[in-house]
Write a protein that holds these residues in place. Structure first.
Motif, short mmCIF file in Angstrom:
data_model
loop_
_atom_site.label_atom_id
_atom_site.label_comp_id
_atom_site.label_asym_id
_atom_site.label_seq_id
_atom_site.Cartn_x
_atom_site.Cartn_y
_atom_site.Cartn_z
N GLU A 188 -11.20 -6.54 -3.87
CA GLU A 188 -10.29 -5.64 -4.59
C GLU A 188 -8.86 -6.15 -4.54
O GLU A 188 -8.11 -6.03 -5.52
CB GLU A 188 -10.39 -4.22 -4.02
CG GLU A 188 -11.72 -3.56 -4.31
CD GLU A 188 -11.98 -2.32 -3.46
OE1 GLU A 188 -12.70 -1.43 -3.95
OE2 GLU A 188 -11.49 -2.24 -2.31
N VAL B 261 -6.30 -7.28 -7.68
CA VAL B 261 -4.90 -6.86 -7.84
C VAL B 261 -4.01 -8.10 -8.03
O VAL B 261 -3.15 -8.14 -8.92
CB VAL B 261 -4.43 -6.01 -6.64
CG1 VAL B 261 -2.93 -5.79 -6.67
CG2 VAL B 261 -5.16 -4.67 -6.61
N SER C 52 0.85 -1.19 0.00
CA SER C 52 0.00 0.00 0.00
C SER C 52 0.89 1.25 0.00
O SER C 52 2.02 1.22 0.50
CB SER C 52 -0.87 -0.02 1.26
OG SER C 52 -1.42 1.26 1.51
N GLU D 181 1.45 0.07 -4.51
CA GLU D 181 0.19 -0.01 -5.24
C GLU D 181 -0.92 0.73 -4.50
O GLU D 181 -1.32 0.33 -3.41
CB GLU D 181 -0.17 -1.49 -5.44
CG GLU D 181 -1.50 -1.77 -6.07
CD GLU D 181 -1.66 -1.13 -7.44
OE1 GLU D 181 -2.53 -0.24 -7.57
OE2 GLU D 181 -0.93 -1.54 -8.37
N GLU D 182 -1.40 1.82 -5.11
CA GLU D 182 -2.45 2.64 -4.49
C GLU D 182 -3.71 1.84 -4.21
O GLU D 182 -4.41 2.09 -3.24
CB GLU D 182 -2.79 3.82 -5.39
CG GLU D 182 -1.70 4.86 -5.46
CD GLU D 182 -2.05 6.02 -6.39
OE1 GLU D 182 -3.22 6.12 -6.84
OE2 GLU D 182 -1.15 6.83 -6.64
N ARG D 183 -4.02 0.86 -5.05
CA ARG D 183 -5.26 0.10 -4.90
C ARG D 183 -5.26 -0.79 -3.65
O ARG D 183 -6.32 -1.25 -3.24
CB ARG D 183 -5.53 -0.75 -6.14
CG ARG D 183 -5.79 0.10 -7.39
CD ARG D 183 -5.98 -0.78 -8.60
NE ARG D 183 -4.73 -1.49 -8.88
CZ ARG D 183 -4.64 -2.52 -9.72
NH1 ARG D 183 -5.71 -2.99 -10.34
NH2 ARG D 183 -3.48 -3.10 -9.93
N ALA E 268 -8.37 -1.36 0.61
CA ALA E 268 -8.98 -2.30 -0.31
C ALA E 268 -9.77 -3.38 0.42
O ALA E 268 -9.38 -3.84 1.49
CB ALA E 268 -7.91 -2.96 -1.18
#
Length: 172
Positions: free
Chosen positions: A92, A96, A57, A82-84, A88
């Protein structure tokens, strides 16, 4: 490395964070978190796993956790921020993971609750030994991680397709 070797996913919750007057994304580690992150790194090193990829993150507390933990590993994997992964849901996070190239076999995902705990629970269709009991008893406190293995390509990862092989959490 044989084609039949299982893939490995390690959901790893960031260490204990502080609560200063900053946005949630910018929260740093607390003193206890700075102590627990290297301990978790040593426990990861004890597994003998040589990770191919770390998905982390972008939040400050996850980046600090990984920076302290990775120094304990023999091999430093490629790290992707990873922003997602920030905030999450388990679904989600699976999305990824489904995007990982198939030449990658062993992944550590450094994230947040409730997502990482939910990911471990949802993926684990089965468990070895008392790993599920220990995870259910402890929950997923700061700096905890689970080891999950599964067969097949990353795009086939879905709920119930993995085996929970181990679980670790720092003592309170």
């Amino acid at each position: 490395m044989s084609a039949a070797e299982p893939r490995l996913i390690v959901p790893f919750r960031h260490a204990k964070a502080d609560w200063p007057q900053v946005s949630d994304h910018e929260r740093p580690l607390a003193e206890r978190g700075r102590k627990d992150a290297p301990i978790a790194g040593r426990k990861l090193a004890d597994t003998g796993i040589s990770f191919d990829l770390a998905l982390c993150s972008t939040a400050v507390r996850t980046r600090e956790t990984w920076k302290l933990a990775v120094h304990e590993l023999v091999h430093r994997p490629k790290t992707v921020y990873e922003e997602r992964v920030y905030e999450a849901s388990p679904g989600e996070l699976i999305a990824v993971l489904n995007e990982i190239p198939d030449d990658v076999r062993k992944v550590i995902l450094i994230g947040h609750n409730p997502g990482v705990h939910g990911l471990a629970e949802i993926l684990a269709g089965s468990a070895e030994g008392d790993a599920r009991d220990r995870m259910n008893r402890r929950g997923f406190p700061a700096a905890a991680f689970a080891l999950l293995s599964f067969e097949g390509p990353w795009k086939a990862l879905e709920p119930g397709t993995a085996t929970l092989t181990d679980y670790w959490a720092p003592s309170e």
